[in-house]
Design a protein around this motif. Structure first.
Motif, PDB file in Angstrom:
ATOM      1  N   GLY A 229       2.584  26.324   9.824  1.00  0.00           N
ATOM      2  CA  GLY A 229       1.806  27.342   9.135  1.00  0.00           C
ATOM      3  C   GLY A 229       0.981  26.796   7.986  1.00  0.00           C
ATOM      4  O   GLY A 229       0.776  27.478   6.981  1.00  0.00           O
ATOM      5  N   GLY A 230       0.483  25.573   8.127  1.00  0.00           N
ATOM      6  CA  GLY A 230      -0.339  24.973   7.083  1.00  0.00           C
ATOM      7  C   GLY A 230       0.423  24.481   5.875  1.00  0.00           C
ATOM      8  O   GLY A 230      -0.186  24.110   4.862  1.00  0.00           O
ATOM      9  N   GLU A 231       1.743  24.461   5.947  1.00  0.00           N
ATOM     10  CA  GLU A 231       2.572  23.970   4.850  1.00  0.00           C
ATOM     11  C   GLU A 231       3.584  22.967   5.385  1.00  0.00           C
ATOM     12  O   GLU A 231       3.890  22.951   6.582  1.00  0.00           O
ATOM     13  N   PRO A 236       5.799  17.206  -0.551  1.00  0.00           N
ATOM     14  CA  PRO A 236       4.435  17.471  -0.994  1.00  0.00           C
ATOM     15  C   PRO A 236       3.345  17.142   0.019  1.00  0.00           C
ATOM     16  O   PRO A 236       2.184  16.999  -0.354  1.00  0.00           O
ATOM     17  N   ALA A 237       3.691  17.015   1.294  1.00  0.00           N
ATOM     18  CA  ALA A 237       2.689  16.576   2.273  1.00  0.00           C
ATOM     19  C   ALA A 237       1.471  17.494   2.310  1.00  0.00           C
ATOM     20  O   ALA A 237       0.322  17.026   2.364  1.00  0.00           O
ATOM     21  N   ALA A 238       1.678  18.807   2.293  1.00  0.00           N
ATOM     22  CA  ALA A 238       0.541  19.740   2.355  1.00  0.00           C
ATOM     23  C   ALA A 238      -0.314  19.632   1.099  1.00  0.00           C
ATOM     24  O   ALA A 238      -1.555  19.637   1.182  1.00  0.00           O
ATOM     25  N   LYS A 239       0.312  19.537  -0.067  1.00  0.00           N
ATOM     26  CA  LYS A 239      -0.428  19.380  -1.325  1.00  0.00           C
ATOM     27  C   LYS A 239      -1.286  18.117  -1.289  1.00  0.00           C
ATOM     28  O   LYS A 239      -2.466  18.140  -1.673  1.00  0.00           O
ATOM     29  N   ILE A 240      -0.709  17.035  -0.815  1.00  0.00           N
ATOM     30  CA  ILE A 240      -1.436  15.770  -0.760  1.00  0.00           C
ATOM     31  C   ILE A 240      -2.632  15.891   0.167  1.00  0.00           C
ATOM     32  O   ILE A 240      -3.736  15.443  -0.159  1.00  0.00           O
ATOM     33  N   MET A 241      -2.438  16.491   1.327  1.00  0.00           N
ATOM     34  CA  MET A 241      -3.544  16.629   2.274  1.00  0.00           C
ATOM     35  C   MET A 241      -4.685  17.445   1.665  1.00  0.00           C
ATOM     36  O   MET A 241      -5.858  17.078   1.774  1.00  0.00           O
ATOM     37  N   ARG A 242      -4.350  18.541   1.019  1.00  0.00           N
ATOM     38  CA  ARG A 242      -5.400  19.365   0.424  1.00  0.00           C
ATOM     39  C   ARG A 242      -6.152  18.599  -0.664  1.00  0.00           C
ATOM     40  O   ARG A 242      -7.381  18.714  -0.777  1.00  0.00           O
ATOM     41  N   GLU A 243      -5.433  17.837  -1.459  1.00  0.00           N
ATOM     42  CA  GLU A 243      -6.084  17.079  -2.530  1.00  0.00           C
ATOM     43  C   GLU A 243      -6.929  15.936  -1.991  1.00  0.00           C
ATOM     44  O   GLU A 243      -7.827  15.449  -2.673  1.00  0.00           O
ATOM     45  N   GLY A 245      -8.700  16.517   0.688  1.00  0.00           N
ATOM     46  CA  GLY A 245      -9.742  17.231   1.413  1.00  0.00           C
ATOM     47  C   GLY A 245      -9.467  17.382   2.893  1.00  0.00           C
ATOM     48  O   GLY A 245     -10.399  17.558   3.689  1.00  0.00           O
ATOM     49  N   ILE A 246      -8.193  17.328   3.271  1.00  0.00           N
ATOM     50  CA  ILE A 246      -7.790  17.422   4.675  1.00  0.00           C
ATOM     51  C   ILE A 246      -6.929  18.663   4.862  1.00  0.00           C
ATOM     52  O   ILE A 246      -6.003  18.903   4.080  1.00  0.00           O
ATOM     53  N   ALA A 247      -7.213  19.450   5.877  1.00  0.00           N
ATOM     54  CA  ALA A 247      -6.408  20.648   6.146  1.00  0.00           C
ATOM     55  C   ALA A 247      -5.032  20.232   6.659  1.00  0.00           C
ATOM     56  O   ALA A 247      -4.933  19.453   7.611  1.00  0.00           O
ATOM     57  N   PRO A 248      -3.956  20.730   6.047  1.00  0.00           N
ATOM     58  CA  PRO A 248      -2.614  20.383   6.513  1.00  0.00           C
ATOM     59  C   PRO A 248      -2.362  20.945   7.912  1.00  0.00           C
ATOM     60  O   PRO A 248      -2.500  22.136   8.137  1.00  0.00           O
ATOM     61  N   GLY A 249      -2.028  20.097   8.832  1.00  0.00           N
ATOM     62  CA  GLY A 249      -1.774  20.499  10.201  1.00  0.00           C
ATOM     63  C   GLY A 249      -1.665  19.273  11.076  1.00  0.00           C
ATOM     64  O   GLY A 249      -1.877  18.142  10.629  1.00  0.00           O
TER      65      GLY A 249
END
Length: 313
Positions: A229-231, A236-243, A245-249
């Motif tokens: 679900g994008g998390e 912190p994998a999703a946070k890192i991806m967003r920072e 500029g990559i959509a977590p998935g």
């Protein structure tokens, strides 16, 4: 023979699932060492310890790390004496760090120490560090470079993630047992566990020879996405991806795993499910591991997918 590449809580959980469905001696778990560090004169190996405790049934499931039924007299005294208390070392956990550090100083390899501790804990599968040589992850942030544990534990991943480097990786040598397993004609599958691709699998693949061995492998290689679900389920994998500029998935895994894996298992609601990216099939499954039963279920799904992709001899 099955080889699993693991780091962190998610990696330990799937490794435990694989251990639960395979016969003794059929699994080798190669574990990230990029988050290892020296603290209070001790060599701490968090990912190795998490995998070891989980496979031994000793892990604290509520905290997600450390030993169950832990006591904290050491930390209480350290705090009263004004010592650094930002990294928690439980009393039972501390014994292993002391033993490991003493044996390293006497010239034993991290592989030998890890395997001896695993046997002492009743583990019937093989656990090895990805390398016996030091590899240390250094996180580049908006506040400058931070050693991994300072970023992860002391600062609780609050600084903005800009990048990472793996100090020592360029001269590190792969664990001989890992290379031997990857070249073993009996190898049936390689599973990259749902570990953080940057913090846990990245250091592993940075050790010279490992990525090449994975590219020339004969057995199928399956990766399991840590994102639902994008998390991220943990960490912190999703946070890192967003920072970055990559959509977590699952799609975020395609580029770093290109040429290494055949398929990625991702959750049913992952936007990439059912597609092919960079030559990798993204296959939907129930990837949430709620308990031991869920761990074994996902392990069976990964092994069944590998069997389906295995080329006839």
């Amino acid at each position: 023979m099955i080889v699993a590449l693991a780091g962190g809580v998610g990696g330990a959980r799937l490794a435990n699932g694989l251990a639960g469905v395979l016969q003794p001696g059929e699994l080798l778990v190669a574990v990230n060492v990029g988050d290892d560090f020296e603290h209070l004169g001790l060599t701490i190996c968090p990912d190795i310890d998490t995998v070891t405790y989980t496979l031994a049934g000793l892990n604290d499931r509520e905290r997600g790390w450390g030993v169950k039924e832990e006591s904290w007299a050491f930390m209480d005294t350290l705090r009263k004496l004004g010592g650094p208390d930002w990294f928690a070392l439980g009393d039972r956990d501390l014994a292993k760090h002391v033993l490991r550090t003493d044996r390293l100083r006497r010239g034993d390899t991290l592989t030998a120490i890890t395997q001896d501790i695993a046997r002492a804990c009743g583990i019937v599968q093989t656990i090895v560090p990805v390398s016996d040589d030091p590899v240390r992850s250094i996180v580049e942030t908006d506040e400058g470079a931070l050693p991994f544990q300072d970023y992860f534990v002391r600062r609780r991943c609050e600084p903005v993630f800009r990048g990472i480097r793996y100090e020592g990786a360029e001269t590190a040598r792969p664990a001989p047992a890992l290379l031997a397993a990857l070249d073993d004609p009996a190898l049936e599958a390689i599973v990259i566990c749902p570990s953080n691709p940057v913090l846990s699998i990245g250091p592993l693949l940075a050790v010279p020879g490992i990525a090449d061995a994975l590219r020339r492998r004969r057995a199928p290689c399956i990766a399991v996405s840590p994102f639902i679900g994008g998390e991220a389920v943990k960490g912190p994998a999703a946070k890192i991806m967003r920072e970055l500029g990559i959509a977590p998935g699952a799609a975020a895994l395609a580029k770093p795993y290109a040429g290494i894996v055949d398929a990625i298992l991702c959750d049913y609601d992952d936007p990439g499910a059912g597609t092919t990216m960079d030559g990798i099939r993204l296959i939907a499954a129930d990837t949430l591991m709620r308990d031991d039963i869920g761990q074994r279920r996902l392990a069976r799904v990964a092994l069944a997918l590998a069997a389906m992709l295995r080329k006839p001899a």
